[in-house]
Design an enzyme around this catalytic site. Sequence first.
Site, mmCIF file in Angstrom:
data_model
loop_
_atom_site.group_PDB
_atom_site.id
_atom_site.type_symbol
_atom_site.label_atom_id
_atom_site.label_comp_id
_atom_site.label_asym_id
_atom_site.label_seq_id
_atom_site.Cartn_x
_atom_site.Cartn_y
_atom_site.Cartn_z
ATOM 1 N N GLY A 131 0.960 -0.942 0.436
ATOM 2 C CA GLY A 131 0.162 0.235 -0.114
ATOM 3 C C GLY A 131 0.897 1.188 0.091
ATOM 4 C CB SER A 132 -0.401 4.365 1.280
ATOM 5 O OG SER A 132 -1.464 4.865 0.325
ATOM 6 C CB VAL A 133 4.096 1.856 3.205
ATOM 7 C CG1 VAL A 133 3.380 2.189 4.358
ATOM 8 C CG2 VAL A 133 4.590 0.974 2.377
ATOM 9 C CE LYS A 163 0.015 6.876 -2.219
ATOM 10 N NZ LYS A 163 -1.194 6.704 -1.049
#
Length: 697
Positions: A392-394, A396
């Site tokens: 997931g967003s980690v 980014k």
Amino acid sequence: MDYFRKNSGTGSNKQASTPIRMRIILGIIFVLFALLIGQLAYLQLAYGSKFKAEVAKTDSSVVSNQVPRGVMYDAKGRILVGNKANNAITYTKSASTSTSQIYKISNALSNYISITDEKPTQEQLAEYYLADQANSTKIASKLPKSQTDSNKLTNSEINQNMIDEVKKEKINFTARQKTAALIFNKISGAYTLSTIYVKNKHLTNREIAQVGEHLSELPGVGIGTDWERSYPNGSSIQSIIGSVSTEKSGLPSDNLQYYLSQGYSRNDRVGTSYLEKEYEPLLKGSKSTSQVTTKGNGDIQQTKSVYKGEAGASLMLTIDAKYQKQVQATLKRVYNSALAAGAARYSNGAYAIAMNPKTGALLAVAGLNHDPKKNKTTDNALGAINQSFVMGSVVKGATVSGGLINKVITPTNNVMPESAIYLPGSAVKKSVYPIGTFGSLDAETALEVSSNIYMMHLAMKWVGAKYIPKQFISMPNNSFDILRRNFNMFGLGQKTGVDLPGEVSGIEGKSFDSQGRIRSGSLLDLAYGNFDAYTPIQLVQYVSTIANGGYRMQPYIVQSVGRTSTDGNKIYINYNKKPNVQQQIPWTPDELNVVRQGFWRVVHGTNGWGTAHPLKNVKPSISGKTGTAQTFYYDPDNPNRKNPPELINATFIGYAPSKNPKLAVAVVFPGLDPDLEGTYTLQVAKAMVQDYFKLHK
């Protein structure tokens, strides 16, 4: 008349000549016997002593024995895995030992010791029973000729027929006979001149005393010392430390020839997994050697120590045992609360890992494995290096970094439209918050509020995609390569090189469909962490790279190698691990600051959509990034299950202090209920930071 006289005289001469020939033959035989006796007498008188010495002469052989394995210490010198000494009854097999002698020794020894932690098999009991000649004769007499015919059957076939007959007899063996059968099996399987352990566990003082008193009656039997692995500071990282084979299991069959070529014996104990296996050449030490002198008849006359051997090398690990216990306990406590709340009903575990961002030294590696079917949870620290998840967003931070490094955006010009992505024939792709919440975002704010839309627009600009909402999207075939090379630069999607076997590189999703067309939607998912899968150790390496200013450090768990003094009070270091920079990120200070500022605002920002505000008051200050990724429950018993439960992987990466970081952490809770996500990863991260700095003020 003359004729008859002549003939009569001739017959008389022949009769007279027969005794003369016999006397000649007998004379020759007598002379030969005399010569033979003379030769024997000569040999006896001239060489008798030489022949006697030849018969009585001895032979010498060199045999080797194992030494204790090396000890493993934590970063503070506490023993993580050591050796527990045990008294043992040993047996050294001579070259002339017969089956009947083994039978007698086994019976005699069973009067003084008992073996209760093992049970003999029916096969072993039968072999022991048949070792008695009377029993063997009795059983053979019961078998038909066809089963004992040595002209038609081999010895092993006949022996097996007799064993099968003994099994049919259903003989009721006493406890002492069962012990004797086990001893018989152990001794029979020993190699000539090798020393084996007849009993090396739970040996009582009474047993040692009784065997000691009767050693003269037990040829080959001795009293010695054996060892086994012990874990005085707990076993929470035993899955990382690994295991050692037993004397019974010996060398692993899949690597048998390799070990034999390295001088191992078949019953040697070796490391079979992870640190025990990775550092086997150091941990095994050098065997002790003894010179065994045997008589002409094969009996052992003398055993003399030649080299006392040297215990295996000591390993000092980077892990602090106390901190490791705290991290594992925290992970278990928080995960149990998730289970109690129903959030982790379908989850398969949780992982937490801490690293020194400046060196790559692993400070704690914790993990849990959960079986949703049985609702059973077990320790699984090893999952941090061999389990892959969509994170997931980690990720980014890596996406924004790539945009900056490749000049797609700059520190002063990084605003992107916050308009949802509409691909033809598919659902809208957007962020968690409602469409229209923001008109546009800069990079720092996009990290703070975890904007998926920003990352997708950045990726399209980066790869040169052509896009018309709801109508058209086109991008080059090398678009996946462009993004993945960037993620690889931070260690995402490739092995970190940690000094443990079994590490995996993660999982890459398919870049093209069955018709060879690039999967544009999947590339956009990749940009915000919802496509490829990574390992927890890759996450901590990645966030450490941001924390230390752009150096991708190789993680490691063994800090130094040395030897322990004989009294066990000192460690003499022979080798120290030097930090290894695998790659330097080509950042400018301003580009790095964009990402760091974004990570700081994730925790300390004021925007209502910030995702890690519960960590705002933690001391020292934390910077980091949260993440969630969509996944589904996989039922191994029903892999084609329709409409499996939709789940999320919840993640967090961070470092502390925000300025001059000394600790980097990664927390992964896969398979949570999306409606009950909670703050489980943040709770674990908070405790990891606070506990570490309490121990390292």
